[in-house]
Enzyme design. Sequence first.
Site, PDB file in Angstrom:
ATOM      1  N   GLU A   1       1.026  -1.198  -0.146  1.00  0.00           N
ATOM      2  CA  GLU A   1      -0.023  -0.055   0.044  1.00  0.00           C
ATOM      3  C   GLU A   1       0.951   1.217  -0.049  1.00  0.00           C
ATOM      4  O   GLU A   1       0.471   2.384   0.471  1.00  0.00           O
ATOM      5  CB  GLU A   1      -1.036  -0.024   1.049  1.00  0.00           C
ATOM      6  CG  GLU A   1      -1.856  -1.083   1.051  1.00  0.00           C
ATOM      7  CD  GLU A   1      -2.762  -1.331   2.369  1.00  0.00           C
ATOM      8  OE1 GLU A   1      -2.612  -0.215   3.368  1.00  0.00           O
ATOM      9  OE2 GLU A   1      -3.543  -2.151   2.508  1.00  0.00           O
TER      10      GLU A   1
ATOM     11  N   GLU B   1      -5.918  -7.858   0.055  1.00  0.00           N
ATOM     12  CA  GLU B   1      -6.547  -7.810   1.480  1.00  0.00           C
ATOM     13  C   GLU B   1      -7.748  -7.298   0.967  1.00  0.00           C
ATOM     14  O   GLU B   1      -8.141  -6.744  -0.154  1.00  0.00           O
ATOM     15  CB  GLU B   1      -5.879  -6.639   2.326  1.00  0.00           C
ATOM     16  CG  GLU B   1      -4.358  -6.880   2.761  1.00  0.00           C
ATOM     17  CD  GLU B   1      -3.891  -5.465   3.691  1.00  0.00           C
ATOM     18  OE1 GLU B   1      -4.777  -5.064   4.163  1.00  0.00           O
ATOM     19  OE2 GLU B   1      -2.730  -5.475   3.874  1.00  0.00           O
TER      20      GLU B   1
END
Length: 360
Positions: free
Chosen positions: A178, A270
């Site tokens: 991320e 995720e």
Amino acid sequence: MNVEWARRMNVEPNLINPQADDCAKRLMAYLCDTYGKRMLTGQQIGVRATPEMDVIFRETGRYPAVGGFDFMNDSPSRVERGAVGTDTALALAWWRAGGIVTFCWHWNAPKDLVDQPPDNGWHRGFYTTATTFDLARAMDDPSSEEYALLLRDIDAIAGLLARLREAGVPVLWRPLHEASGGWFWWGAKGPEPCVRLWRLMYDRMTGLHGLHNLIWVWNGQHKDWYPGDAYVDIIGEDAYSPARNYEPHADRFRQALSYTETAKLIALSENGPLPDPDLMIASGALWLWNCTWYGDFLHKREDGETVVSERYTEAEMLRKVYRHPFTVTRDELPDLLRYPEGRTNREGKAPEAEDASGAV
């Protein structure tokens, strides 16, 4: 089927590391054979408590195919403050039970922790707000203390990955995740130093430490942060929809495809609520695996017992996903110690997916 779509879904099992171990080659072959035909179920375990796998089994009668683990508490700046990492041993046990292992690393900054609890305590040192560590400055000066500490930390985690390699465990390795969000220190200074850190990590772990059991999963979430085809085996996207929203994240799947013209495997690395397999098939968002985050994304304490929370994913949807013909659970995985290397196409499409492959 759209010709271009068929090309992008037909990924050859060629790992970026030419010295890859047989265990990594066999896992990659299986993943490529499965991609676009079925999705592997996955679940991240918690940090302080790890009831996730047992909760899923009690509710569905099955375990996820992929277990998610984290080197968070193995970061040297956490270890020196008393943290004890446990996930290496848990991952080894998961592999021996027949599951696939994926690791991320919430990398506590090597130094310069703000350490102002509760929001910016040392234990939150992977967040940009909790450290003044400057990655750009570190990468610009290989003679600096900051750069040396980066190497120290990489070497510490490499030692744990080496233990898994010695046991013959292939690892879906997802570091520096991320990054484009900027909320983690490795992404706080923009794409250029983060890309350099990714390449440094790859070269050091592969060349110096001989970690040939790793399959490199990049999860930068923006094209500008892509380190190049020679440094990425699999592209991961992290996507969290609102509670009880079971969308397939088709827009994010298309986004992941846009990072490179090369055909790469795409995973939902995720998620919060589970994606509905029927919606995945209808939209063409055929993720290779999903990995639901831990805690109340799955479970809660009720009357002294740990049960499905239903805050984000209702029990009915959990059962649907784990029993759907499009998804793969741990009991359905082949013997990955003997799976043939190279492309076999032995899996066969799930019936529901026959007309969905070209839907995007």
